[in-house]
Design a protein around this motif. Structure first.
Motif, mmCIF file in Angstrom:
data_model
loop_
_atom_site.group_PDB
_atom_site.id
_atom_site.type_symbol
_atom_site.label_atom_id
_atom_site.label_comp_id
_atom_site.label_asym_id
_atom_site.label_seq_id
_atom_site.Cartn_x
_atom_site.Cartn_y
_atom_site.Cartn_z
ATOM 1 N N HIS A 95 0.839 -1.214 0.000
ATOM 2 C CA HIS A 95 0.000 0.000 0.000
ATOM 3 C C HIS A 95 0.870 1.258 0.000
ATOM 4 C CE1 HIS A 95 -3.963 -1.882 0.838
ATOM 5 N NE2 HIS A 95 -3.280 -2.780 1.513
ATOM 6 N N LEU A 96 2.040 1.183 0.641
ATOM 7 C CA LEU A 96 2.950 2.328 0.677
ATOM 8 C C LEU A 96 3.684 2.464 -0.660
ATOM 9 C CD1 LEU A 96 2.194 2.003 3.656
ATOM 10 C CD2 LEU A 96 4.602 2.271 4.259
ATOM 11 N N ARG A 102 2.777 1.558 -3.531
ATOM 12 C CA ARG A 102 1.868 2.025 -4.572
ATOM 13 C C ARG A 102 1.695 3.545 -4.541
ATOM 14 N NH1 ARG A 102 -3.557 2.024 -6.650
ATOM 15 N NH2 ARG A 102 -4.835 3.317 -5.346
ATOM 16 N N GLN A 103 1.781 4.170 -3.354
ATOM 17 C CA GLN A 103 1.656 5.631 -3.303
ATOM 18 C C GLN A 103 2.859 6.319 -3.953
ATOM 19 O OE1 GLN A 103 -1.959 5.448 -2.375
ATOM 20 N NE2 GLN A 103 -1.111 7.511 -2.341
ATOM 21 N N MET A 111 4.670 5.054 -6.481
ATOM 22 C CA MET A 111 4.655 4.839 -7.935
ATOM 23 C C MET A 111 3.375 5.352 -8.586
ATOM 24 S SD MET A 111 7.656 3.725 -8.470
ATOM 25 C CE MET A 111 7.831 2.926 -10.085
#
Lengths: 156, 156, 156
Positions: C109-110, C112-113, C115
């Motif tokens: 989840h981190l 993805r933020q 990229m």
């Protein structure tokens, strides 16, 4: 006069309500890194497009550069420079496998992911619909050569 | 009745198929930082717009705040808070040149770049076209005052 | 024949100039993490949409994956992998409160933020309006299961 021609002459706009504008902006930042406020250029293009309600996409066309929205304050830009260098250092260049291709810009590909490739801005009543401090910047992380930003406006 | 009026009365929608909606949402987060799930508000505006196929832009209008899509899970939000504080610490505030302007929010400008300014969401058959867990959040990094989010919907 | 039918038969396109296409692409990355170049799939959909001038939104529908634009160079992808693991390590999984839900993917989840969730690409003269090295990637950070990307094209 055919009905087709008659209608076209009556409704030139209403029959083709979607307007679009495409423009490439060129920049050459003299140093490896730098930030350029491109808001006035984008405002001019929005006016030129004639779009009253729509969207304006602004994106870097190179993968070692960013387009982002933030504050036009030199102290903050200095902070960004130090911060990005801490998160994705340029040196030692041998720390990056990408640089084995002969490049020395792997860090620029990383920095660009933090700052982003693009912004999409609303156009309302013919203007960029901005908050009080929003300004659009071109962020260069591997400069000293001519590079492009794309502006695409669509709406009616 | 002129042909123009006749056509307008026959084709009010087909002659102007592009619909748009613009709305500003206001938030006041009581602490310096916080995340608010704004998905229900956006869903309501999509419905209100009447757009069946199109795009929905949601962006922070302030440069110390974010709009992003992720999970509505309090443990994750706690993780984001710790992680962002590690990547871009608030203190010591004197570490940032931006704070010499009298502000103490330089870290908020950095955190917002990680989490992003905006999201663009597809509208399909009149609804936000979302995966199973996608939720839209307003991310505040310098709160305790009223700030805005812009919603712009275009389509037909 | 009514005037309505007559006009529809004369102006099928001009009366409905907005075109749109919606497509879901499925991926199953065999490992936890991986990058897939999805540019040819997007190009095909742009062609299929018939849109000449418009916008193409491509977004991950899952919140532990990204869609981003960068270089198709394996050394760089290796650098991204190491860099993201440094900024948001997978282990120890107990370091993240999100993982108390029974998940072990808080780091995803981190990552993805950093990229990003989505890209918006201009369509000009019927093609993706790209710089010399721009390629669209699906970035997986919690794979080994089927996940989706949404492609939404609008324009005329």
């Amino acid at each position: 006069m055919s009905l087709t021609h008659l209608l076209h002459s009556c409704f030139p706009e209403r029959l083709c309500p979607l307007k679009s504008l495409t423009e490439h902006l060129w920049f050459e930042v003299p140093d490896r890194r730098g930030f350029i406020n491109i808001t006035p250029k984008i405002e001019k293009l929005v006016h030129q497009s004639g779009v009253m309600e729509g969207l304006c996409l602004v994106n870097a066309m190179h993968i070692t550069a960013s387009v982002f929205i933030n504050d036009d304050e030199p102290g903050l830009h200095h902070d960004y420079e130090l911060w990005l260098e801490k998160l994705a250092p340029h040196a030692p260049t041998t720390a990056y496998r990408h640089n084995r291709t002969g490049e020395d810009n792997a860090d620029a590909h990383l920095k660009r992911q933090i700052m982003g490739r693009e912004v999409v801005v609303a156009i309302t009543k013919g203007k960029l619909d901005f908050g009080p401090w929003e300004q659009i910047f071109y962020g260069e992380f591997d400069g000293r050569r001519r590079k492009r930003v794309l502006v695409k406006i669509i709406g009616e």
